[in-house]
Design an enzyme around this catalytic site. Structure first.
Site, PDB file in Angstrom:
ATOM      1  N   ASP A 175       0.821  -1.211   0.000  1.00 17.31           N
ATOM      2  CA  ASP A 175       0.000   0.000   0.000  1.00 17.31           C
ATOM      3  C   ASP A 175       0.859   1.267   0.000  1.00 17.31           C
ATOM      4  O   ASP A 175       2.089   1.205  -0.062  1.00 17.31           O
ATOM      5  CB  ASP A 175      -0.948  -0.037   1.203  1.00 17.31           C
ATOM      6  CG  ASP A 175      -2.353   0.428   0.857  1.00 17.31           C
ATOM      7  OD1 ASP A 175      -2.505   1.280  -0.029  1.00 17.31           O
ATOM      8  OD2 ASP A 175      -3.312  -0.059   1.494  1.00 17.31           O
ATOM      9  N   ASP A 230     -10.222   3.203  -3.661  1.00 14.01           N
ATOM     10  CA  ASP A 230     -10.833   2.015  -3.059  1.00 14.01           C
ATOM     11  C   ASP A 230     -12.246   1.781  -3.571  1.00 14.01           C
ATOM     12  O   ASP A 230     -13.048   2.712  -3.723  1.00 14.01           O
ATOM     13  CB  ASP A 230     -10.886   2.157  -1.541  1.00 14.01           C
ATOM     14  CG  ASP A 230      -9.513   2.047  -0.901  1.00 14.01           C
ATOM     15  OD1 ASP A 230      -8.546   1.728  -1.620  1.00 14.01           O
ATOM     16  OD2 ASP A 230      -9.410   2.286   0.312  1.00 14.01           O
TER      17      ASP A 230
END
Length: 409
Positions: A175, A230
Site C-alpha cells: 500500500d 478504493d
C-alpha cells in the site's frame, strides 16, 4: 473509445506492447547496475511463474477490515476448498492490514499480533499450503500501514522481503499510506528489487490507488497495480471504477495487470444482477479476481456468480488482452476483447434504469458480417446460435448484462 474494434489492430497493439515491455527496466533502482542484474530482474517479473494470468483468490479487507484473525484465515482456506472455488483457480488467501504488532521487535522485524495470530504467519502459511493454496500478506511503502495499527516497510524493504520469504508468503499487497512524499516509483521499486533478491516467487501487487498513473510505470516493478481508489459495495462505485480502469487497457498483459480493486460480490450492497455485471466486467478486463466477501457464509447465488467457470475462463485466457468499452450511449454499453483461438468476448451492459435492447455488429469486433459465428451465452451456459451472421441483439434488464463468447467458424 472509437466505435470500431478491429481484432487485427488489437493484436498488433498487443505485439507492440510486448516489444516495448522489454525496455521497461527500473533505471531508477540504483542496485541494478549490470547486464546480469537486468537479466535477472526481467526474469523475476516475466518468468517467475506468477501472474501469468490474473491472480485469483480471497482478500480479507472488504468484509472484515481490521476484524481479522488466524481462525478467519484458516476457515476461509477451508471454505475455498469445500465450496470448489479453489479448484476453479481461487488459490490466494490474502491477509490485508492489521495483522501485525504495533511496533517491530528488538531486531527490527515485523511480528504478527499475538492476540489475533498467536501461531504466527509461518504456521498459517504452512496450514494454507497444506490445503494446496497460497498465502498473501500486506505491507506499505510508508512508515505506517493505512490502518495506523502496524509499521510499514519503508526503510526496511530488504529485511521485510526476507521475512516474508522465510514465512512462505506467496503474494504481497503493498500500500501507499503515510509515506515521506517521495516518488512512488522509487518506493515501490525498492520493495520490488528486495523481493527479487530473496529468490521466492511472490506476486507483487502495487496499491498506489492510480494517483500517478501507475499503468505508465508499474509494469517495471510488479505483477499488478491499482488503477483507482478504493472500491465500495455500491453500484456507482463499480461503474466509475470500471470506467477508470478501462482507459489503461493497453498496458496490461501476462505478468502485469491493471487492478480495479477487489470484488464486492456477496457483501450485500447490490442486487444479484449488479453483482453479475460487476463480476463480468472484472473478468473481461482481466482484473485480479480477489473475493471480498465471507466465503464461509456466502449464499448459493453468490457462489454461483463467483464460481461461473465460463466467465472465469475469460479472465484466465492465456492471450491476456484486457477487454475494453467500445461503445456507450444512454447507459447502454458494449464491451469486448480478443481471446485465444480467434474468439472474442462480448459484454452487453445496461447501466440505465430501463430494460432495453443492445446490439453489437460483427464489424465492431473484427469479424466479417457475412461470416457465421458460434455464439455462447456464459451466464445461461447455452448456445444462442451456431451460425449467426451480421449482428447480435439482446434485451438486457436494468443494471444487468449479457456475456457471450463469439467463435468464428
Amino acid at each position: 473509445m472509437g466505435r470500431t474494434f478491429g481484432l487485427v489492430s488489437t493484436l498488433a497493439a498487443l505485439f507492440l506492447f510486448f516489444c516495448k515491455s522489454q525496455a521497461l527496466l527500473p533505471a531508477n533502482v540504483s542496485n541494478i547496475n549490470s547486464s546480469r542484474a537486468l537479466h535477472d530482474y526481467r526474469r523475476f517479473l516475466l518468468a517467475n511463474g506468477v501472474g501469468r494470468t490474473p491472480p485469483m483468490g480471497w482478500n480479507s479487507w472488504n468484509h472484515f477490515q481490521c476484524r481479522i484473525d488466524e481462525w478467519v484465515v484458516k476457515s476461509t482456506a477451508d471454505a475455498l476448498v469445500s465450496t470448489g472455488l479453489a479448484a476453479l483457480g481461487y488459490k490466494y488467501v490474502n491477509i490485508d492490514d492489521c495483522w501485525g504488532n504495533e511496533n517491530r521487535d528488538a531486531r527490527g522485524n515485523l511480528v504478527a499480533r499475538a492476540s489475533t495470530f498467536p501461531s504466527g504467519i509461518k504456521a498459517l502459511a504452512d496450514y494454507v499450503h497444506a490445503k494446496g493454496l497460497k498465502l498473501g500478506i500486506y505491507s506499505d511503502a510508508g512508515y505506517r500501514t493505512c490502518s495506523k495499527t502496524m509499521p510499514g516497510s519503508f526503510g526496511h524493504e530488504d529485511q521485510d522481503a526476507r521475512t516474508f520469504a522465510t514465512w512462505g508468503v506467496d503474494y504481497l499487497k503493498y500500500d501507499n499510506c503515510y509515506n515521506d512524499g517521495s516518488h512512488p516509483q522509487d518506493r515501490f521499486a525498492r520493495m520490488s528489487y528486495a523481493l527479487q533478491k530473496v529468490g521466492r516467487p511472490i506476486v507483487y501487487s502495487i496499491c498506489e490507488w492510480g494517483e500517478e498513473n501507475p499503468a505508465n510505470w508499474a509494469a517495471r516493478f510488479g505483477n499488478a497495480w491499482r488503477t483507482t481508489g478504493d472500491i465500495q459495495d455500491k453500484w456507482d462505485s463499480i461503474t466509475s471504477i470500471a470506467d477508470g480502469n478501462n482507459i489503461w487497457g493497453r498496458f496490461a498483459g501476462p505478468g502485469r495487470w491493471n487492478d480495479p480493486d477487489m470484488l464486492e460480490v456477496g457483501n450485500g450492497g447490490m442486487s444479484l444482477e449488479e453483482y453479475r455485471s460487476h463480476f463480468s466486467i472484472w473478468a473481461l478486463m482481466k482484473a485480479p479476481l480477489l473475493i471480498g466477501c465471507d466465503i464461509r457464509t456466502a449464499s448459493r447465488e453468490t457462489l454461483q456468480i463467483l464460481g461461473n467457470k465460463e466467465v472465469i475462463d475469460v479472465n484466465q485466457d492465456p492471450l491476456g488482452v484486457q477487454g475494453r468499452k467500445i461503445r456507450s450511449q444512454a447507459g447502454l454499453e458494449v464491451w469486448a476483447g480478443p481471446l485465444s483461438g480467434r474468439r472474442v468476448v462480448i459484454v452487453l451492459w445496461n447501466r440505465s434504469w430501463a430494460r432495453a435492447p443492445i446490439t453489437v455488429g460483427w464489424r465492431e469486433v473484427g469479424f466479417s458480417p457475412f461470416s457465421p459465428v458460434i455464439v455462447r451465452d456464459l451466464w445461461m451456459h447455452s448456445f444462442v446460435s451456431k451460425r449467426m451472421r451480421f449482428r447480435l441483439t439482446a434485451y438486457v434488464a436494468p443494471h444487468a448484462c449479457k456475456m457471450y463468447v463469439l467463435t468464428p467458424i
